[in-house]
Design an enzyme around this catalytic site. Structure first.
Site, PDB file in Angstrom:
ATOM      1  N   CYS A  72       0.818  -1.215   0.000  1.00 27.10           N
ATOM      2  CA  CYS A  72       0.000   0.000   0.000  1.00 27.10           C
ATOM      3  C   CYS A  72       0.849   1.260   0.000  1.00 27.10           C
ATOM      4  O   CYS A  72       0.527   2.246  -0.671  1.00 27.10           O
ATOM      5  CB  CYS A  72      -0.954  -0.008   1.188  1.00 27.10           C
ATOM      6  SG  CYS A  72      -0.142  -0.119   2.800  1.00 27.10           S
ATOM      7  N   HIS A 368      -1.886   1.140   7.173  1.00 28.83           N
ATOM      8  CA  HIS A 368      -2.217   1.281   5.757  1.00 28.83           C
ATOM      9  C   HIS A 368      -1.887   2.694   5.292  1.00 28.83           C
ATOM     10  O   HIS A 368      -2.039   3.661   6.053  1.00 28.83           O
ATOM     11  CB  HIS A 368      -3.706   1.006   5.558  1.00 28.83           C
ATOM     12  CG  HIS A 368      -4.133   0.803   4.149  1.00 28.83           C
ATOM     13  ND1 HIS A 368      -3.456  -0.001   3.255  1.00 28.83           N
ATOM     14  CD2 HIS A 368      -5.195   1.299   3.460  1.00 28.83           C
ATOM     15  CE1 HIS A 368      -4.079   0.003   2.093  1.00 28.83           C
ATOM     16  NE2 HIS A 368      -5.141   0.788   2.191  1.00 28.83           N
TER      17      HIS A 368
END
Length: 452
Positions: A72, A368
């Site tokens: 990510c 994330h």
């Protein structure tokens, strides 16, 4: 045995009676066992407060998909970079290769890990430091400073120049076997040191290991191109860029981002990290010669201020967060008001911590990285809702986008990356001149964004 130390039959009977006495408990049980906690705790009025209209917004290309990998942070970084290419050449869409930085990140992390093994060869094997280093030597996760180091050294390439492979889209096998090999290499290095091996001997063992690491990576990901041809056509099908480039030349020509202008700001309100100071994390990094990470810790309001300023100037913003918290993933909604788990259960679960204590007690950290691409503002110019580009494909959320309430930003956003020109004069001076305070390797601010 003291009955206060064990669960007794009387305790269970009392708990059953207490549960059955409340109608809400029975209703909650029926709902949760049928659809799950989050769906049962979903608040429709909270969901309705997440429209897809924004006062400030930057347009991006088609949604990208990191598939079954923890890249990510790479996708978020590349999405901020490809935006510049799309805008510069008036492209409909464009994608930079995500397999290319993956290759070099694994290579550099392997080198970083083996250097740490040599440096700690005299430390106890079962001590906390060595155990931590062995835990996840080359996982997929990372941070902005680490990505900047990769791009500065290796540049970038279009996706066509190094496309995805089975092992880049699903990194589990690659990570598993490379980790196993590196741990075995660590054992060889430590055994050599224990036998009184010379520094030259250790270096030879490391060189042999790195040769095999390169071989494994090429086998799984293909060989990175030294140069490649490019032909980009704009929205009107006119040739916008043509030629042969090295990865460094392509970054300079097609992206043109001043990497050193972009700085990492964190917001960690814990007692050991006073706001207004710089921090680094011991032994966190990938490219040895680039060094580690550097943060400036600020109040959430400052992170919002600089993010809005950059968005208003037409540029997206990389950010890191704990995405799993108060998140309706299928609907792409991050909003503390869209879920009421505490109301469903009848006692404090989500409200049991403030932001600082969540960090201190291991309940939250950055998991994330995504991209801020828009913000809605109230009449006073304060943010109310943020538009987020995720990297889970166009079928996630709302055509690949998420929304994030401003209250969720306060609680679960831990990092943004912005051009340092948006900092105040004092903030910029502190970031550039203050000697960073060194955090332990396992500090939550050393967490790596890696959620699949």
């Amino acid at each position: 045995m003291d009955t206060h130390t064990i669960i007794t039959a009387e305790d269970l009977a009392e708990a059953r009676t207490d549960f059955r006495s409340e109608r809400a408990n029975v209703v909650a049980k029926n709902a949760v066992t049928s659809v799950g906690l989050r769906k049962a705790a979903r608040v429709p009025e909270g969901v309705a407060a997440n429209p897809l209209t924004f006062d400030v917004e930057v347009a991006q290309g088609d949604r990208c998909d990191q598939k079954r990998s923890g890249r990510c942070w790479m996708f978020a970084s590349l999405n901020t970079m490809r935006f510049r290419t799309i805008k510069k050449y008036n492209l409909k869409t464009f994608e930079l290769s995500q397999a290319y930085p993956l290759f070099f990140d694994k290579l550099e992390k392997s080198n970083w890990f083996l250097e740490n093994v040599i440096d700690t060869a005299d430390e106890p094997l079962h001590g906390r430091l060595v155990s931590y280093l062995l835990q996840d030597p080359i996982g997929d996760g990372g941070q902005w400073d680490m990505f900047r180091a990769l791009v500065r050294k290796y540049g970038v390439v279009p996706k066509e120049a190094m496309p995805e492979t089975a092992c880049s889209e699903n990194t589990a096998e690659l990570d598993s076997y490379l980790t196993r090999y590196l741990r075995a290499s660590a054992k060889r290095l430590r055994d050599s040191r224990a036998r009184g091996g010379s520094e030259e001997g250790l270096r030879q063992l490391k060189a042999e290991a790195m040769t095999n690491v390169y071989r494994l990576l090429v086998t799984c990901l293909g060989e990175p191109p030294e140069s490649f041809s490019v032909r980009l056509r704009d929205k009107d099908d006119k040739l916008a860029l043509s030629g042969t480039f090295t990865p460094q030349e392509f970054f300079s020509e097609a992206v043109g981002m001043e990497l050193d202008d972009y700085v990492s700001l964190i917001s960690a309100p814990t007692e050991d990290k006073p706001f207004g100071h710089t921090y680094t994390v011991s032994r966190l990094g990938n490219v040895v010669e680039a060094g580690g990470v550097r943060y400036l810790n600020l109040e959430p309001s400052e992170l919002k201020r600089v993010a809005i300023a950059q968005l208003k100037d037409g540029l997206p913003v990389w950010f890191g967060c704990d995405v799993a918290q108060s998140y309706l993933s299928s609907e792409g909604i991050m909003d503390t008001a869209a879920l009421d788990v505490d109301g469903l259960l009848g006692f404090r679960v989500e409200a049991g911590f403030d932001k600082a204590s969540r960090l201190d007690y291991g309940e939250s950290l950055m998991t994330h990285a995504m991209v801020l691409e828009g913000v809605d503002l109230d009449d006073a110019g304060k943010p109310t809702l943020w538009k987020v580009e995720n990297s889970w494909g166009k079928d996630h959320g709302r055509d690949g986008f998420d929304t994030m309430s401003d209250a969720w930003f306060d609680e679960y956003v831990y990092q943004v990356v912005v051009d340092k020109r948006y900092l105040s004069e004092e903030e910029r001076r502190t970031y550039e001149t203050e000697e960073p305070r060194v955090l332990e390797p396992w500090d939550p601010m050393g967490s790596l964004a890696l959620l699949h």
